[in-house]
Design a protein around this motif. Sequence first.
Motif, PDB file in Angstrom:
ATOM      1  N   ILE A   1      -6.666   2.503  -5.775  1.00 38.54           N
ATOM      2  CA  ILE A   1      -5.996   3.286  -6.264  1.00 38.54           C
ATOM      3  C   ILE A   1      -6.339   4.714  -6.097  1.00 38.54           C
ATOM      4  CG2 ILE A   1      -4.412   4.065  -7.922  1.00 38.54           C
ATOM      5  CD1 ILE A   1      -4.205   0.989  -9.038  1.00 38.54           C
TER       6      ILE A   1
ATOM      7  N   ARG B   1      -3.038   2.383  -2.889  1.00 41.16           N
ATOM      8  CA  ARG B   1      -1.993   3.377  -3.447  1.00 41.16           C
ATOM      9  C   ARG B   1      -2.512   4.513  -3.716  1.00 41.16           C
ATOM     10  NH1 ARG B   1      -0.344   1.021  -8.976  1.00 41.16           N
ATOM     11  NH2 ARG B   1      -1.159   2.724  -9.688  1.00 41.16           N
TER      12      ARG B   1
ATOM     13  N   GLU C   1      -1.429   8.107  -5.116  1.00 41.30           N
ATOM     14  CA  GLU C   1      -0.528   8.972  -5.813  1.00 41.30           C
ATOM     15  C   GLU C   1      -0.661  10.306  -5.684  1.00 41.30           C
ATOM     16  OE1 GLU C   1      -0.205   7.229  -9.676  1.00 41.30           O
ATOM     17  OE2 GLU C   1       0.133   5.237  -9.007  1.00 41.30           O
TER      18      GLU C   1
ATOM     19  N   SER D   1      -0.152  -4.290   0.943  1.00 45.07           N
ATOM     20  CA  SER D   1       0.783  -3.160   0.658  1.00 45.07           C
ATOM     21  C   SER D   1       0.068  -1.956   0.649  1.00 45.07           C
ATOM     22  CB  SER D   1       1.315  -3.578  -0.901  1.00 45.07           C
ATOM     23  OG  SER D   1       1.924  -2.271  -1.417  1.00 45.07           O
TER      24      SER D   1
ATOM     25  N   THR E   1       1.035   1.920  -0.587  1.00 46.79           N
ATOM     26  CA  THR E   1       2.070   3.063  -1.210  1.00 46.79           C
ATOM     27  C   THR E   1       1.572   4.330  -1.261  1.00 46.79           C
ATOM     28  OG1 THR E   1       2.874   1.189  -2.544  1.00 46.79           O
ATOM     29  CG2 THR E   1       3.572   3.182  -3.273  1.00 46.79           C
TER      30      THR E   1
ATOM     31  N   THR F   1       2.727   8.108  -2.437  1.00 55.69           N
ATOM     32  CA  THR F   1       3.954   8.830  -3.226  1.00 55.69           C
ATOM     33  C   THR F   1       3.197  10.369  -2.696  1.00 55.69           C
ATOM     34  OG1 THR F   1       3.736   7.447  -5.056  1.00 55.69           O
ATOM     35  CG2 THR F   1       4.657   9.795  -5.422  1.00 55.69           C
TER      36      THR F   1
END
Length: 151
Positions: free
Chosen positions: A42, A89, A91, A115, A117, A119
């Motif tokens: 992350i 991820r 962010e 996955s 992701t 943002t």
Amino acid sequence: MMEKRFHNLEHLTLLYASSLSRDSALEIMHLMKISPNAKVLILETRKYDDGSQKAGTSDDEQFISANPEDCWDLGISKECLLQHLEVVRIEVAVGCPNEFKLLEFLLKNAVALDSVTITGNSPNEENGWISFKKKVMKIPRASSKVRIRFF
């Protein structure tokens, strides 16, 4: 001298300034190299007390003018890297070239990836964000089951 390994590390969360520098991206790859069992990565843009993101220095121009393949050659064997990474991820991504190169490296080498992701940071720069998304979606993937989502 033998390099330190983090075999028990499965979840790695890192904060970075508002634009991911080339050196920071390379350090992330090095951390992944010495953490062979990491399943979750992350990346979060640093937020300040007032909720803002301060503009940091970025070396995007330096990265673009350099030979990208040389910059990203860390002597990492694809057989031993990213065998367990399942989740990425990012962010508050800004869509800079270094974020793209990091995503490209992860997507091309993470065979167990389920996955990704991402943002986005600036809805005001919609055209740049759309272009970034299109480029990311065209990256070849080591994992046939990975889903890439943008928010």
